[in-house]
Design a protein around this motif. Structure first.
Motif, PDB file in Angstrom:
ATOM      1  N   LYS B  19       0.510  -1.328  -0.034  1.00 52.78           N
ATOM      2  CA  LYS B  19      -0.004  -0.008  -0.042  1.00 52.78           C
ATOM      3  C   LYS B  19       0.988   1.538   0.010  1.00 52.78           C
ATOM      4  O   LYS B  19       2.183   1.411   0.706  1.00 52.78           O
ATOM      5  N   ARG B  21       1.652   4.547   1.532  1.00 55.86           N
ATOM      6  CA  ARG B  21       1.165   5.330   2.707  1.00 55.86           C
ATOM      7  C   ARG B  21       1.300   7.096   1.946  1.00 55.86           C
ATOM      8  O   ARG B  21       0.299   7.389   2.727  1.00 55.86           O
ATOM      9  N   GLU B  23       1.447   9.107  -0.899  1.00 57.00           N
ATOM     10  CA  GLU B  23       1.421   9.210  -2.476  1.00 57.00           C
ATOM     11  C   GLU B  23       1.953  10.455  -3.261  1.00 57.00           C
ATOM     12  O   GLU B  23       0.853  11.524  -3.127  1.00 57.00           O
ATOM     13  N   GLY B  42      -4.512   6.574   9.448  1.00 58.65           N
ATOM     14  CA  GLY B  42      -4.192   6.443   8.325  1.00 58.65           C
ATOM     15  C   GLY B  42      -4.090   6.678   7.207  1.00 58.65           C
ATOM     16  O   GLY B  42      -4.059   6.504   6.382  1.00 58.65           O
ATOM     17  N   ALA B  43      -4.109   8.748   7.276  1.00 60.36           N
ATOM     18  CA  ALA B  43      -4.139   9.169   6.380  1.00 60.36           C
ATOM     19  C   ALA B  43      -2.211   9.751   5.841  1.00 60.36           C
ATOM     20  O   ALA B  43      -2.130   9.632   4.861  1.00 60.36           O
ATOM     21  N   GLY B  44      -1.515   9.269   6.798  1.00 60.79           N
ATOM     22  CA  GLY B  44      -0.493   9.212   6.494  1.00 60.79           C
ATOM     23  C   GLY B  44       0.465  10.211   7.836  1.00 60.79           C
ATOM     24  O   GLY B  44       2.023  10.343   6.796  1.00 60.79           O
ATOM     25  N   ASP B 211      -5.097  12.775   3.224  1.00 62.72           N
ATOM     26  CA  ASP B 211      -6.161  11.638   3.265  1.00 62.72           C
ATOM     27  C   ASP B 211      -5.764  10.438   2.350  1.00 62.72           C
ATOM     28  O   ASP B 211      -5.450  10.941   1.048  1.00 62.72           O
ATOM     29  N   HIS B 212      -5.361   8.754   3.562  1.00 62.43           N
ATOM     30  CA  HIS B 212      -4.968   8.464   1.799  1.00 62.43           C
ATOM     31  C   HIS B 212      -3.758   8.884   1.517  1.00 62.43           C
ATOM     32  O   HIS B 212      -3.498   8.258   0.268  1.00 62.43           O
ATOM     33  N   GLY B 213      -3.354   9.193   2.195  1.00 57.76           N
ATOM     34  CA  GLY B 213      -1.425   9.351   2.010  1.00 57.76           C
ATOM     35  C   GLY B 213      -1.304  10.621   0.535  1.00 57.76           C
ATOM     36  O   GLY B 213      -0.028  10.384  -0.077  1.00 57.76           O
ATOM     37  N   ARG B 214      -2.123  11.089  -0.080  1.00 57.96           N
ATOM     38  CA  ARG B 214      -2.239  12.740  -0.709  1.00 57.96           C
ATOM     39  C   ARG B 214      -2.770  13.271   0.205  1.00 57.96           C
ATOM     40  O   ARG B 214      -3.445  13.419   1.169  1.00 57.96           O
ATOM     41  N   THR B 304     -12.353  15.496   4.069  1.00 61.43           N
ATOM     42  CA  THR B 304     -12.326  14.147   4.207  1.00 61.43           C
ATOM     43  C   THR B 304     -13.740  13.185   4.423  1.00 61.43           C
ATOM     44  O   THR B 304     -13.568  11.675   4.560  1.00 61.43           O
ATOM     45  N   ARG B 309     -12.264   5.437  10.038  1.00 65.02           N
ATOM     46  CA  ARG B 309     -11.677   5.357   9.188  1.00 65.02           C
ATOM     47  C   ARG B 309     -11.281   4.438  10.299  1.00 65.02           C
ATOM     48  O   ARG B 309     -11.386   4.522  11.674  1.00 65.02           O
TER      49      ARG B 309
END
Lengths: 359, 310
Positions: B19, B21, B23, B42-44, B211-214, B304, B309
């Protein structure tokens, strides 16, 4: 500045895990105490006989079959007239035909009812009865001679319990080194300080040196207690005090380093204690701590050659009982200590660079 | 890359397992500023901090801290970073003094300078009179202050704070905020990862929302709030009263009414409030009025979403 401060912090952290620190000292003492109680009855084995000793010349001679220090090997008592031995009874010798040693040879029939599960082992069942028979034949033959000359490793006869106590010292040394080494890392995990340690600019070698030295010092304290208790119990004058100091110190360094390496993976004090206990017990038994290595098979002999406990036992036994001096055990222990310290430095440095260090 | 940036991430991706983490993240921090790091679980956020400290190597892209590679030049970079982890990470059986002495031994070479610095830091975080007490007896706020002080021992140029006021009472929280403002005034760069929007709003000059690594958003708190919505006036009609909706619409223009509250956009804030009240007078019998500005919470949820989450 770093190393002394790291050592100081590790020693001050003893307060954090007092139960485990105490257990490290107490466990071998309990082990020693239990064995001392077990062998407190001496080396004489009780045996039931049919007929009573007074009814057989062989059995009378067997009553007089003794160890070099005069202790009888066997304590004979007449078996009950009827019935077979139950689980709690001693073994039984039944003289069916009285042994006779004549000009044309020796004859006789003795039935040995083996009742003790340990005696049931192939190597054990015959030892004392066989010895008694050989002794009897030797005493009654008319011609020829049977001479058994023993060349012992140790000059004097060593009491079983004292031998075990010295052997238990080695177990205690391994346990102390392993556990204190592990605790120096498990405390970092439990306090969530491992990440800060990894992130510090302090060279990995300094941190390892500080932790190993601190674990060594704690193990040394445990060792002083154990050696002191053994001295109080048996009062033996050491054959070589420098050998004892050197062998124990080398063991502490080696096992503290090994413990530190294990502590990188082990994250709780309880697990560290169990791992240390099991590992040191296995190494100790496999090194000949509980029974001579020669009793075991080929595989055990090979493993014994790479087991540090084998050499530690040799070295510590020499320190107490003298005997055949050989530098091999100390050389191997010194090499092992050097290797484990180097290995743990490399492993720790690699771990701090690993992404899994703080996951 | 951003010249003069204290922390610079340029198109950084970090994959852990299978995954991503982080991006394609680009993010630059200037000296003397406070940056808020926000995002759902878990956003990174932690991955980003680990990239900055050199614990993680980027899968692609470039990370520079004080123009150094935090992995290759780990020792130099780590001397310049003070980290306050979420768990405080103190040795409970040792006193504050012993904790600081140990940490100083890892970061400082000169023992006399270290002793002076320890005294300064204890003064800074108001723990001088409790310095010899075991840390296990400290309150949560005291532990957080000590952790902050420890992070400051080596006079770092960058401070990374992970939930610095977690579990701290209101007085302690505001004291810690004062320390952060002081660090900023001293020219340090502070990066605060927090789930407390009020904290980010109060302290951050700019906010990075992940959020979601971005990167979802990057900007000042005001910018983010303005993007999330507009200021509104909420008018509460008196109970059991009625009003002529069409007449009100003629006066106010567009508004919404859910049967309980009339909501009117008021981008001008207080000025619009006075105008709206004037226009509503005579048409609606008022029970209450509220001027509601968009909050950082609104911005966070707008960008978000509301789903939970793991």
């Amino acid at each position: 500045m770093s190393i002394p401060r790291i050592i100081g912090k590790e020693l001050a952290s003893v307060k954090e895990n007092i139960p485990f620190n105490l257990a490290t000292v107490i466990s071998p003492l309990l082990f020693l105490g239990a064995f001392a109680v077990m062998v407190s009855g001496g080396i004489t084995i009780p045996v039931e006989t049919q007929p009573a000793a007074s009814g057989s010349a062989f059995l009378q001679a067997t009553e007089e079959y003794r160890a070099p220090d005069g202790t009888p090997y066997l304590e004979l008592e007449a078996a009950p007239a009827e019935g077979v031995p139950d689980g709690r009874s001693a073994d039984r010798y039944i003289v069916e035909d009285e042994p006779i040693v004549g000009e044309k040879g020796a004859t006789g029939t003795i039935v040995h009812l083996v009742n003790d599960v340990n005696s049931n082992m192939t190597k054990n069942y015959a030892n004392r009865l066989t010895g008694a028979l050989v002794d009897y034949i030797d005493a009654n033959r008319n011609v020829g001679t049977i001479e058994v000359v023993e060349q012992t490793r140790y000059e004097e006869d060593i009491p079983w319990d004292e031998s075990f106590a010295v052997s238990a010292l080695v177990f205690g040394a391994m346990l102390a080194g392993l556990l204190f080494g592990q605790l120096s890392m498990t405390s970092e995990w439990e306090n969530a300080t491992a990440k800060l340690l990894v992130l510090s600019p302090c060279p990995a070698m300094y941190i390892v040196a500080g932790k190993v030295v601190a674990a060594f010092l704690k193990a040394l304290v445990a060792g002083v207690v154990l050696v002191g208790v053994v001295a109080l119990m048996y009062g033996r004058t050491l054959a070589s005090a420098p050998w004892l100091v050197a062998s124990l110190c080398l063991m502490y360094v080696a096992f503290a380093s090994l413990g530190l390496a294990l502590g990188i993976a082990v994250r709780s004090a309880m697990t560290a204690f169990l791992v240390s206990l099991v590992a040191s017990l296995c190494l100790w038994v496999a090194g000949g701590g509980f029974g001579d290595l020669s009793y075991f098979g080929q595989a055990a002999q090979v493993l014994g050659m790479v087991n540090p406990a084998t050499y530690a036992l040799d070295a510590v036994r020499y320190a107490y009982f003298g005997g055949v001096a050989s530098p091999t055990p100390l050389i191997v222990l010194a090499a092992g200590a050097t290797l484990t310290v180097a290995a743990v430095c490399a492993l720790y440095a690699r771990w701090t660079r690993s992404e899994r260090a703080v996951s | 890359m951003g010249k003069g940036s204290v922390i610079a991430l340029d198109a950084v991706t970090k994959v852990l397992g299978k995954k991503a983490r982080i991006e394609n993240l680009s993010f630059f921090c200037e000296p003397g500023k406070v940056y808020g790091l926000l995002g759902p679980n878990g956003a990174g956020k932690t991955t980003l901090m680990n990239l900055i400290t050199g614990l993680y190597r980027p899968t692609s892209g470039m990370v520079r801290v004080l123009e150094l590679d935090p992995v290759r030049d780990a020792r130099k970079v780590r001397r310049e970073i003070g980290l306050v982890p979420q768990e405080t990470s103190l040795y409970p059986e040792l006193s504050a003094l012993e904790n600081l002495r140990f940490h100083a031994a890892l970061y400082l070479n000169d023992s006399r300078a270290a002793a002076r610095r320890i005294e300064e830091v204890l003064e800074l975080v108001d723990l001088s009179d409790r310095a010899k007490d075991p840390v296990g007896a400290y309150s949560g706020g005291m532990k957080r202050r000590l952790a902050l002080g420890r992070a400051m021992l080596a006079n770092p140029r960058i401070l990374l704070l992970d939930e610095p006021t977690l579990g701290v009472d209101v007085q302690g929280t505001h004291r810690i905020w004062d320390y952060v403002r002081r660090f900023k005034d001293e020219g340090r760069t502070v990066l605060i990862s927090t789930n407390v929007m009020a904290e980010a709003d109060a302290l951050a000059d700019e906010i990075l929302l992940l959020d979601h690594g971005r990167k979802v958003r990057f900007g000042t708190p005001e910018t983010l709030k303005a993007e999330a919505g507009t200021t509104v006036v909420r008018i509460f009609p008196a109970p059991d009263s009625r009003f002529d909706e069409s007449a009100l619409r003629e006066r106010l223009g567009d508004f919404s009414f859910d049967g309980e509250v009339i909501v009117v956009e008021a981008p001008g804030g207080e000025a619009d409030l006075a105008r709206i009240l004037g226009l509503a007078e005579g048409v609606v019998r008022l029970a209450g009025v509220e001027l509601r500005r968009p909050t950082l919470d609104d911005a966070f949820l707008a960008f978000t979403g509301r789903s939970l989450r793991d």
